[in-house]
Scaffold this motif. Structure first.
Motif, mmCIF file in Angstrom:
data_model
loop_
_atom_site.group_PDB
_atom_site.id
_atom_site.type_symbol
_atom_site.label_atom_id
_atom_site.label_comp_id
_atom_site.label_asym_id
_atom_site.label_seq_id
_atom_site.Cartn_x
_atom_site.Cartn_y
_atom_site.Cartn_z
ATOM 1 N N MET A 1 0.847 -1.187 0.000
ATOM 2 C CA MET A 1 0.000 0.000 0.000
ATOM 3 C C MET A 1 0.885 1.240 0.000
ATOM 4 O O MET A 1 1.877 1.310 0.686
ATOM 5 C CB MET A 1 -0.902 -0.026 1.225
ATOM 6 C CG MET A 1 -1.790 1.157 1.335
ATOM 7 S SD MET A 1 -2.883 0.983 2.761
ATOM 8 C CE MET A 1 -4.109 2.123 2.269
ATOM 9 N N PHE A 2 0.511 2.211 -0.770
ATOM 10 C CA PHE A 2 1.264 3.449 -0.881
ATOM 11 C C PHE A 2 0.786 4.408 0.199
ATOM 12 O O PHE A 2 -0.395 4.669 0.323
ATOM 13 C CB PHE A 2 1.037 4.043 -2.273
ATOM 14 C CG PHE A 2 1.854 5.241 -2.539
ATOM 15 C CD1 PHE A 2 3.205 5.117 -2.760
ATOM 16 C CD2 PHE A 2 1.282 6.480 -2.568
ATOM 17 C CE1 PHE A 2 3.973 6.227 -3.011
ATOM 18 C CE2 PHE A 2 2.031 7.599 -2.814
ATOM 19 C CZ PHE A 2 3.378 7.461 -3.037
ATOM 20 N N ASN A 3 1.694 4.940 0.985
ATOM 21 C CA ASN A 3 1.298 5.733 2.136
ATOM 22 C C ASN A 3 1.561 7.229 2.051
ATOM 23 O O ASN A 3 0.769 8.005 2.553
ATOM 24 C CB ASN A 3 2.000 5.219 3.397
ATOM 25 C CG ASN A 3 1.498 3.865 3.796
ATOM 26 O OD1 ASN A 3 0.331 3.571 3.635
ATOM 27 N ND2 ASN A 3 2.377 3.024 4.298
ATOM 28 N N LYS A 4 2.671 7.659 1.440
ATOM 29 C CA LYS A 4 3.038 9.062 1.616
ATOM 30 C C LYS A 4 3.877 9.565 0.455
ATOM 31 O O LYS A 4 4.725 8.860 -0.048
ATOM 32 C CB LYS A 4 3.823 9.182 2.920
ATOM 33 C CG LYS A 4 4.297 10.557 3.251
ATOM 34 C CD LYS A 4 4.902 10.648 4.632
ATOM 35 C CE LYS A 4 6.045 9.709 4.859
ATOM 36 N NZ LYS A 4 6.711 9.900 6.127
ATOM 37 N N ILE A 5 3.649 10.813 0.072
ATOM 38 C CA ILE A 5 4.482 11.510 -0.905
ATOM 39 C C ILE A 5 4.882 12.846 -0.296
ATOM 40 O O ILE A 5 4.047 13.538 0.249
ATOM 41 C CB ILE A 5 3.724 11.816 -2.208
ATOM 42 C CG1 ILE A 5 3.105 10.560 -2.787
ATOM 43 C CG2 ILE A 5 4.614 12.496 -3.216
ATOM 44 C CD1 ILE A 5 2.133 10.859 -3.879
ATOM 45 N N ILE A 6 6.134 13.202 -0.432
ATOM 46 C CA ILE A 6 6.589 14.514 0.012
ATOM 47 C C ILE A 6 7.344 15.141 -1.153
ATOM 48 O O ILE A 6 8.254 14.522 -1.698
ATOM 49 C CB ILE A 6 7.533 14.403 1.229
ATOM 50 C CG1 ILE A 6 6.824 13.713 2.381
ATOM 51 C CG2 ILE A 6 8.033 15.781 1.636
ATOM 52 C CD1 ILE A 6 7.732 13.357 3.528
ATOM 53 N N GLU A 7 6.966 16.345 -1.549
ATOM 54 C CA GLU A 7 7.637 17.020 -2.651
ATOM 55 C C GLU A 7 8.311 18.293 -2.147
ATOM 56 O O GLU A 7 7.735 19.033 -1.380
ATOM 57 C CB GLU A 7 6.652 17.393 -3.742
ATOM 58 C CG GLU A 7 6.037 16.187 -4.406
ATOM 59 C CD GLU A 7 5.079 16.610 -5.482
ATOM 60 O OE1 GLU A 7 5.492 16.593 -6.658
ATOM 61 O OE2 GLU A 7 3.959 16.963 -5.148
ATOM 62 N N ALA A 8 9.528 18.527 -2.618
ATOM 63 C CA ALA A 8 10.244 19.752 -2.265
ATOM 64 C C ALA A 8 11.439 19.891 -3.184
ATOM 65 O O ALA A 8 11.748 18.991 -3.945
ATOM 66 C CB ALA A 8 10.703 19.692 -0.809
ATOM 67 N N PRO A 68 2.006 -1.727 -8.420
ATOM 68 C CA PRO A 68 2.641 -0.517 -8.957
ATOM 69 C C PRO A 68 1.858 0.750 -8.569
ATOM 70 O O PRO A 68 0.637 0.735 -8.478
ATOM 71 C CB PRO A 68 2.584 -0.714 -10.468
ATOM 72 C CG PRO A 68 2.472 -2.186 -10.651
ATOM 73 C CD PRO A 68 1.677 -2.676 -9.476
ATOM 74 N N VAL A 69 2.608 1.817 -8.346
ATOM 75 C CA VAL A 69 2.016 3.100 -7.978
ATOM 76 C C VAL A 69 2.462 4.147 -8.992
ATOM 77 O O VAL A 69 3.632 4.191 -9.361
ATOM 78 C CB VAL A 69 2.472 3.523 -6.562
ATOM 79 C CG1 VAL A 69 1.992 4.925 -6.234
ATOM 80 C CG2 VAL A 69 1.979 2.532 -5.529
ATOM 81 N N GLU A 70 1.527 4.982 -9.450
ATOM 82 C CA GLU A 70 1.836 6.052 -10.386
ATOM 83 C C GLU A 70 1.660 7.403 -9.698
ATOM 84 O O GLU A 70 0.664 7.619 -9.010
ATOM 85 C CB GLU A 70 0.927 5.980 -11.610
ATOM 86 C CG GLU A 70 1.133 4.727 -12.419
ATOM 87 C CD GLU A 70 0.333 4.704 -13.708
ATOM 88 O OE1 GLU A 70 -0.381 5.679 -14.012
ATOM 89 O OE2 GLU A 70 0.422 3.695 -14.422
ATOM 90 N N ILE A 71 2.648 8.293 -9.919
ATOM 91 C CA ILE A 71 2.614 9.631 -9.321
ATOM 92 C C ILE A 71 2.945 10.646 -10.401
ATOM 93 O O ILE A 71 4.005 10.563 -11.033
ATOM 94 C CB ILE A 71 3.637 9.761 -8.179
ATOM 95 C CG1 ILE A 71 3.373 8.726 -7.099
ATOM 96 C CG2 ILE A 71 3.614 11.181 -7.603
ATOM 97 C CD1 ILE A 71 4.467 8.644 -6.068
ATOM 98 N N LYS A 72 2.072 11.613 -10.608
ATOM 99 C CA LYS A 72 2.328 12.691 -11.558
ATOM 100 C C LYS A 72 3.245 13.728 -10.902
ATOM 101 O O LYS A 72 3.009 14.146 -9.778
ATOM 102 C CB LYS A 72 1.021 13.347 -11.999
ATOM 103 C CG LYS A 72 1.212 14.364 -13.095
ATOM 104 C CD LYS A 72 -0.121 14.852 -13.623
ATOM 105 C CE LYS A 72 0.074 15.804 -14.779
ATOM 106 N NZ LYS A 72 -1.198 16.227 -15.361
#
Length: 83
Positions: A1-8, A68-72
């Motif tokens: 399971m995908f839990n977290k995205i942090i962008e910086a 698989p997880v996709e993130i734009k």
């Protein structure tokens, strides 16, 4: 399971990050690919990756034990994820 995205960050043309499991351990062996291209990066033993990608590209994270997880990509910088 995908839990977290942090962008910086602001490194133009690249996305970097760390991929971990739910316990915070590096999830080495994850393949990160820019969808629709042959551009990819393999996550190392430290869980880190760096890949050349553009704004609005989609990163696909593949690991043998996870879906698989996709993130734009919204901006160049850091995308950390935990599965």
């Amino acid at each position: 399971m995908f839990n977290k995205i942090i962008e910086a960050g602001e490194e133009k043309g690249f996305v970097t990050g760390k991929i971990t499991d739910i316990n915070g351990n590096p999830l080495y062996g994850t393949l990160v690919v820019v969808k629709g291209t042959k551009i990819g990066a393999l996550v190392g033993a430290n869980g880190l990756y760096k890949i050349k990608a553009n704004i609005n590209d989609v990163l696909v994270f593949n690991h043998e034990f996870h879906k698989p997880v996709e993130i734009k990509i919204k901006k160049a910088g850091i995308i950390n994820a935990s599965f």
